[in-house]
Scaffold this active site. Sequence first.
Site, short mmCIF file in Angstrom:
data_model
loop_
_atom_site.label_atom_id
_atom_site.label_comp_id
_atom_site.label_asym_id
_atom_site.label_seq_id
_atom_site.Cartn_x
_atom_site.Cartn_y
_atom_site.Cartn_z
N HIS A 167 16.70 -5.52 -18.45
CA HIS A 167 17.22 -5.52 -17.27
C HIS A 167 17.76 -6.87 -17.04
O HIS A 167 17.26 -7.74 -16.35
CB HIS A 167 16.02 -5.30 -16.25
CG HIS A 167 16.07 -5.37 -14.83
ND1 HIS A 167 16.97 -6.14 -14.25
CD2 HIS A 167 16.04 -4.33 -13.90
CE1 HIS A 167 17.22 -5.66 -12.84
NE2 HIS A 167 16.54 -4.65 -12.67
N GLU A 268 22.33 -3.67 -17.11
CA GLU A 268 21.26 -3.51 -17.84
C GLU A 268 21.38 -2.37 -18.84
O GLU A 268 22.03 -1.49 -18.80
CB GLU A 268 20.02 -2.91 -16.70
CG GLU A 268 19.95 -4.06 -15.70
CD GLU A 268 19.57 -3.27 -14.63
OE1 GLU A 268 18.59 -2.39 -14.61
OE2 GLU A 268 19.81 -3.83 -13.26
O1 TA6 Z 1 17.94 -2.14 -11.78
C1 TA6 Z 1 18.39 -2.04 -10.49
C2 TA6 Z 1 16.86 -1.95 -9.64
O2 TA6 Z 1 16.34 -0.89 -10.04
C3 TA6 Z 1 17.19 -2.16 -8.16
O3 TA6 Z 1 17.16 -0.99 -7.64
C4 TA6 Z 1 16.15 -3.15 -7.74
O4 TA6 Z 1 14.87 -2.63 -7.26
C5 TA6 Z 1 15.91 -4.18 -9.20
O5 TA6 Z 1 15.89 -3.17 -10.17
C6 TA6 Z 1 14.84 -5.13 -9.00
O6 TA6 Z 1 13.83 -4.40 -9.39
P1 TA6 Z 1 12.56 -5.43 -9.09
O7 TA6 Z 1 11.42 -4.61 -9.25
O8 TA6 Z 1 12.54 -6.61 -10.24
O9 TA6 Z 1 12.43 -5.96 -7.73
#
Ligand code: TA6
Length: 294
Positions: A167, A268
Amino acid sequence: MQFIATLNQGFGIADCLQFENGPGGLPVASITTSQASAQVALQGAHLLSWQPAGQAPVLWVSTAAEFAPGKPIRGGVPVCWPWFGPLADKGMHGFARNLPWAVRASRRDADGQVVLCLGLQDSDHTRGLWDHRFDLELQFTIGPTLGMALTTRNTGSTDFTVTQALHTYFKVGDIRQTCVRGLDGCAYLDKVQAMARLQQAGDVRFSGETDRVYLDTPGDCVVDDPVLQREIRIAKQGSHSTVVWNPWSEKVMADMAPGEYQGMVCVETCNAGPDAITLAPGQQHGLRASISVL
Ligand code: TA6
């Protein structure tokens, strides 16, 4: 948990890799060579920084990020595993990013890059969340490019299915002037529009909260940043889905300072949505990303 002195004795490399207490007292591997510098928190095998020689930092970390045992870190490269997104009441993006990983190997390769390998195996705790036996390994290759290889092995006696992501949070000069190339024509699920299935037309540009799961995307993406005057190429293997995310000002998070959204974008490297991976006992899968600055 392995102790700092033991880690340095077993895996330190003179003049380029040492283990120390990092932000919030979390143990980190600090890497410095003539080619690049990087820092990896052992919690979550979480890459916190990577800066090739002559370049500005490539990864973004919030100034409000929380560095505490068991807490996800806002920025760098969180490892989302064994699920991407929410799963019932079990929290976002799985448990791997919140647990201490073990150092398994370190070396300098023939090109002078530092290779660091961290691992995580199932435990009573993980089986209480996700009742499978596994071995998870993340190998970083730190040099003029950044290599990340996440290998999932099914060490149990039944099939299991994972969704996962590297991510990655990228630092950009101004999200409003930034675009992401390489997704033209791709279908995507728009999390901002109740997972509506849409098609990308041209480069991805940003003018509000953007949270998209692009489907059937085995190719490279490029973050085009005219402010920092660079292009960041993300090449990958073992992934057919890509998530692009910027929370914009709408999404208020305790571990992200107001306005910080303007200096970051997530691209990601995933197996997300329908791009889930099912492994039979003894099988393994590799999710790889190679990041370079042009
Ligand atoms: O990758 C995008 C996502 O799924 C968003 O929807 C947001 O939730 C982000 O990840 C961050 O997630 P986190 O659990 O690290 O706050």
